[in-house]
Each structure stands twice: as C-alpha cells, then as structure tokens.
Design an enzyme around this catalytic site. Sequence first.
Site, PDB file in Angstrom:
ATOM      1  N   ASP A  85       0.761  -1.001   0.223  1.00  0.00           N
ATOM      2  CA  ASP A  85      -0.059  -0.160  -0.534  1.00  0.00           C
ATOM      3  C   ASP A  85       0.807   1.290  -0.273  1.00  0.00           C
ATOM      4  O   ASP A  85       1.884   0.956   0.296  1.00  0.00           O
ATOM      5  CB  ASP A  85      -1.206   0.409   1.590  1.00  0.00           C
ATOM      6  CG  ASP A  85      -2.001   1.470   1.232  1.00  0.00           C
ATOM      7  OD1 ASP A  85      -2.362   1.407   0.259  1.00  0.00           O
ATOM      8  OD2 ASP A  85      -1.881   1.910   2.213  1.00  0.00           O
ATOM      9  N   ASP A 116      -1.383  -0.737   6.146  1.00  0.00           N
ATOM     10  CA  ASP A 116      -1.837  -0.263   7.297  1.00  0.00           C
ATOM     11  C   ASP A 116      -3.279   0.346   7.777  1.00  0.00           C
ATOM     12  O   ASP A 116      -3.778   0.841   8.818  1.00  0.00           O
ATOM     13  CB  ASP A 116      -1.020   1.209   7.672  1.00  0.00           C
ATOM     14  CG  ASP A 116      -1.936   2.765   6.775  1.00  0.00           C
ATOM     15  OD1 ASP A 116      -2.087   2.114   5.691  1.00  0.00           O
ATOM     16  OD2 ASP A 116      -1.681   3.397   7.645  1.00  0.00           O
ATOM     17  N   ASP A 148      -7.499  -1.523   3.477  1.00  0.00           N
ATOM     18  CA  ASP A 148      -6.375  -2.572   3.294  1.00  0.00           C
ATOM     19  C   ASP A 148      -6.893  -4.092   4.256  1.00  0.00           C
ATOM     20  O   ASP A 148      -6.572  -5.271   3.781  1.00  0.00           O
ATOM     21  CB  ASP A 148      -5.472  -2.167   3.726  1.00  0.00           C
ATOM     22  CG  ASP A 148      -4.243  -0.992   2.690  1.00  0.00           C
ATOM     23  OD1 ASP A 148      -4.724  -1.068   1.602  1.00  0.00           O
ATOM     24  OD2 ASP A 148      -3.749  -0.037   3.657  1.00  0.00           O
TER      25      ASP A 148
END
Length: 800
Positions: free
Chosen positions: A503, A697, A701
């Site tokens: 990410d 995080d 996600d």
Amino acid sequence: MTIDCNHCGLPVPTGLVEDGAELQFCCNGCRVAYEVIHQHGLDGYYDIKARIDGPDLAAQRSGKSFAEFDDPAFWDLYCRDRSDGVATVELYLEGVHCAACVWLVEKLTVVVDGVAEVRLDLGRSLATVTWNPETTQLSEIARFLDSIGYAPHPFRGVEARDMARREERSLLIRIAVSGAIAGNVMLIAFALYGGHFHGITDEFRNLFRWVSMALAVPSVFWCANVFYRGAWGALKTRSLHMDLPIAIGILAGFTQGAINTVRGTGEIYFDSVTALIFFLLVGRFLQRRQQLKAASSTELLFTLAPSTARLVEAEGVREVPIEALGPGAIVEVRAGDSIPADGVVSDGSSTLDRSLLTGESLPEPVTAGDPVHAGTVNLGSRVLVEVRATGEDTRVGRLMRLVEEGALRRAPVVQLADRISGWFVALVLALAAITVAVWLPLEPEHAVEHAVALLIVSCPCALGLATPLAVSAAIGRAARKQILIKGGDALENLARPGRMILDKTGTLTEGKLGILAWWGDVSVKRMVAAIERHSAHPAARALGSDDLIEGLPEVTEVREITGAGISGMCNDQEVMIASTGHVSSELGGLPEEASEAADAFARKGLSPVAIAVDHQVVAIVGIGDPLRHDSADAVSAIVDDGWTVEILSGDHPLVVQSIAEQIGLPAASAHGGVTPEQKLEAVREGAAGATTAMVGDGVNDAAALAAATVGIGVHGGAEAALAASDVYLARPGLAPVVELLDGAERTLGVIRRNLVFSLAYNLVAVSFAITGHMSPLLAAILMPLSSMTVVLSSYRARTF
C-alpha cells in the site's frame, strides 16, 4: 517553553495557554474531565497515573446526550434484566489505556447513584456496568463516562462472545482437573517405580495400582471427552483425524492398565495416559485462543461505524441506535461526525474523509445526489443523508465479512499437517493392527502390550511439536524486535519468495500531508498558518505546521470555502488559500508562472494550492504525503530477496507513479485509484498461484490483508487492519519487513531440521515397538524425551 496539560499531560497549544493560570489544559475536554474528577473527590486518579507513567492521551469529550441509550430498541439489543431488579450492559469505552483509567471508571459506583458494580476489561476496553434502572437512567451513566473522557459505545456481538467464553471456561476446568489428576498419579507412579527397583510389598503395590486407576477414571472418561468426540466425528465422516489414534491410545492404554491392575501383574500406564491428556488439552486450549483472536477482528471492525445516528423526523432530530435506521430514513451528519449508514446526500454539501474505505489521503467533496458510505467522516458542514443500507449491508459491513472469511481460512501449514496427519494416522493404526496380528499367535499375553507401546511411542506429539515449537521460539525472538507475528504459517510462507503488494499511504509514505514544494513568496507562510489553524481539514494541518505556531498574526473574518479552501483577513490583507481551480475562477485566471508551477506540482503527484493576497496570486504550494526515509532501501532489499514488488493504492495514479519512481520500481508495477474490492481481487488472484504478501495499514487494506497469503500491518495503522493481518510491525518504516523475511527463511531451516529428527525418531521407535523390543513403560519415557529434544533444538536456534 512547553506547558503540559494538567489532565492528560500533552503540550498545551500556544493559543490555549492562559497567562498566570495555575491550571492549563490542551482542550475543553480535558478541562471538563479535570473538573468532574475533582468535584467528585477522585483526585487519586492523578497519583495512580503518575506512578504508572502510561502513555498520555488527550481526553476527548463528545458532549452527546446519549438519549438513545434509554430507547427501548437499545434496551432490547444490549441490556439484560436480572432477577434482583438490576440490569447489566457492556460498553466499549474510548480512550481507556492504563490501570489509572480502570481505577477511575470503576469508581463510578461512588459517583453515580444507582450504579451497583463496574468491571473494566482493560485489554478490550470493555466495561460491564450493573445498575438499578429505577434509580438511574443509562444515559446518565453514559454522560458521566463521556464527561471524564471515556465516550461509551454499546458492545456488539455479545451472544457469540458469551458462547465462546462458556466453551473456554469448560476447557479450562478440564485442564485443571486433568492436571491435578496427572500430578497425583505421577506421585504414585514414583512410588511404584521405586518399588520396582528397590522392592515393595504386594499389598502396597496393588493398593497404589488400584488408587491410580480410580484417579485416572475421571481424566479418561470426562476430561478426554473432547478427543472422543473428535474421533467419533472423524469416523462418522470417514476421515482420519489426529484425535482418532489419540483416543485409541488413551483407551487402549487405560484398558490394558485396568486389566493388568485387576490381574495384579504387568505394567499400568495411568501416569502416561493422564499426563498425555493434560498436555493435549493444554495444546487444544492454546490453539483455540489463537482462533478466537482471529475472530475478534470482526468485533474491532464493528467499532468503525458509529453506534448511533441523528434521525430527522417531523418533530425534529433525535438520536437513535443505528439498528433503528431503515432504508429511506433521513439522518443528520454534522461536521466531524462519521456517516452512520450507506446512503445518498439529500441536502447540503461538504467534504469527506474517505480514507477508511479508499485509502485516499485527500478529502473529497460531496453534494446532493452523491453516494456516501458508513464510517467515512464528514469534515465540512452539516449534510442530510438518505439511508440506503445499514449494518452488515453497508460497504464497511461487507468488508467485515471479507475480513472474517480471510481470518478463518486454513493456513497452508495446517492443510499440509492435515494431509500428513491423515496418512500418519492410517499408518499408525495399520501398524498397531499388524503388531497385534503378528504377536497374537507368538506371545498372546504381550500382543496388546506391544500395540499399546506403538500407539504411545508414535504419538504425533513429537511430529506435531516440531513446527510449532520452532515457530513459537522464532515468534518470541521477533517480538523482542517489535515484529509481532500471529501464526507460524506466516513465517513458513514468507520463506518462499513470491509477490509482495505494498500500500502507499502510511506504508511507503508517512501517511500525513505535508508541504513538499513551494513556489513564490515565502513571507506569507505565517499568514497562511494563522488562517489554516481555524480549519480541521487535513490539508490545513499541513499548512499550519507546528514550527510556525509561535507569534502568529491575528486573523478575522475567517470563512470556509466548501470543497475548495479557506479565506480570512490577516494584517489588514485579504488572504485566500484554495485550490488552483477555485482561485483561478475567482480572479479570472492564474499568472503564467503560477500556472506552470501548479502543473509541475500536479505532474509530480502533488496537490497544488494557490495563495492569493489582496486578489493577487503570490504563491503555489505543493501538498503531498512524504516518502518514508527507509522505503527505497527496504524495497531494494526485498527485490534482492527474490520478491516481485508492486504498489496498489487508492491515491491518484500520478501520485502512485511518482512514489514508484522515487523508490526505483518500474511504472508498470504501480497502480493508483484502486478500490478495496480491487485490492482484494488482486490479492486473491495472486494468492491462488503463489505466495502473495500484502503490506498495508488502513482499514481499506483490511480485507486484502486477511485474504493475502501473509498480511503485514505496518506501524501506526488502523486497529482493524492490524487485527486482520498476520504480522504487525511495531516499529515504523519498512526495514522490519526485510528483517521479517530473513528471519522467516532461517526459521524454515529449523523447522526442516526438527521434522527430519521427528520422522527419524518415529521410524526407529515404531520399528522397536513392532519387533517387541519396547515396553509401554519405555515408550512413555521416550516420547517426552523426543519432545524435549525438539524443544531444545527449537529454542536454541538463532532465527531473529
């Protein structure tokens, strides 16, 4: 000089410092909490807090009336009546972080009339309140908790939690009983073994054997029931389960021991059988706790959406439980509130923080007709939302289910163990049958004894311990390096390089906006900071940075420009700070140099913001999320380890491309504008073919983290994302990911070594048992010795 808040201990902003005042507070919430605590004589809270020296957290007071806590619908859902006239409710409390909080919350019985008892589970921030509804309303209790900084929310999932608690308590009782029995039988066994070598009268020997058998009965026929149920289930489903040889071994050992006790000759195996039951139950309990931890991720996600909503009715606006909302209802969402349900904006316009779902770090404007989702935060002005879906039917609710499904998936190591155990069980049972068949015509009095020796010595404990012990040792060492690993399958999978998806926001970058580029007059920075301090917008926090706080000029006539920026009067000059499009529209265009600077910033993935003073554009600011200092080196090391690294982000594709360029990844490996569902799909596709690790995080996600072969939550992430991940990095940056990969590779080497030892042990031991060279007593001694060897091998290994 920094002045600390008298309640929470955090620094007091310069603008809130009161000259000459004895008490200073960082916010009104802390001031109210301090006053309430002192008014009720609870000053001891500060003494306890000082001794504990826990983390300082600012008290946040919502100021809500909590009228919905007295609603009959709320009562039916969350409260329970007791026969003695009182009621109980479980509340999730925000802001609970140390033992001082526990002390303060449990003093509720002293402060609020009618409260009989309060128990606070610090680890889960869960308060169980017992009170008299005839004396006090629940809303009054909730308001007091809110006033001291612990905003309450109803705890959901009570029934499932209670059922799990009952099952866990039953298992603990069995462990306690089996442990006590095993200890006593062992003591008697010492006397018998001593008598075997040094002599004992037949009278005492028989007495000890009968007492051992009597003690073993409840252990074998009650404590070990869980294994019989598993074995019976395996037989009914025609599958070979590890419980089957365990059950046969326990019953065969006990039966043979009982026969020998009645006959007054031969070995009894009650010490081995009862000890075996105790250790197997402990292992079952630890396994169950791990499964419950995975399930609790769903509870965490429930805390993301608000528990109440402001329902708009003909008579006005009233707060109701979220469960009271239905499709078509109109709810009011004020600035700073979370959206309670999925729906469509029916009136008003504002900006939303959608990072919960999309990962996009920049707020997005919404107006009438735009869809909105539960859990996203309204940053601008009041809007009315027409509800379309609530609870589990919302987008965040569907994400909850995906997370739960991912958490319950069978890990590769478990699937492999199942396959091996099936063959192992079949082989052991077949060998035991062959042993009886071969020895029955030769030595009928020893045929069963040899088979029991085989069942005990080939107990799958040694094989089963090899992997988990090496893993648990590695997990312990990793934890000391602040790398928290939830399961051994993560280490096993990370030892095989595959595809790693990163990410962007909060993982490769810092996760908060900052000024990354500036064109034009820098002398206006203080005026910009002074004005932006009047806004809660994330971009405003970047422009009103802390190093500019001291000595800021006075600001008047501040006006929020919905979806665009802010303006105000400063030093008798009119200052506008807004998007380049809005400023261009207001001033009839941008100067050529300013326009070129804005375009250059946009090409770098930055958000350009124009600053105009007295209708003249004087500066263009590039705002963005800065790259972490170790991201480039860490990504390079991961690639060198053989991993294929990609970036999937909800941010704008230009921003993602810019980040990829900075860390040395090709443009084809960086994808922007990706939704949580698309992330999940990409992870599932990858995980179907090879090891796929997801590093992220945010809550957006969470589903992808749960679906990945290994989900890695990075430092500073949302609780839900961390709960859904297999590994949590408690240190900031990506460097711990590199340490994790190296440690996983070394751990797999230890696992292989232990498996080779266990298989060799079983091969040799079973051979001796089949050929009649091993008694059940020797088998009972060898089995724990083999386990100890595996333990020493695992804990001496330097994996992390």
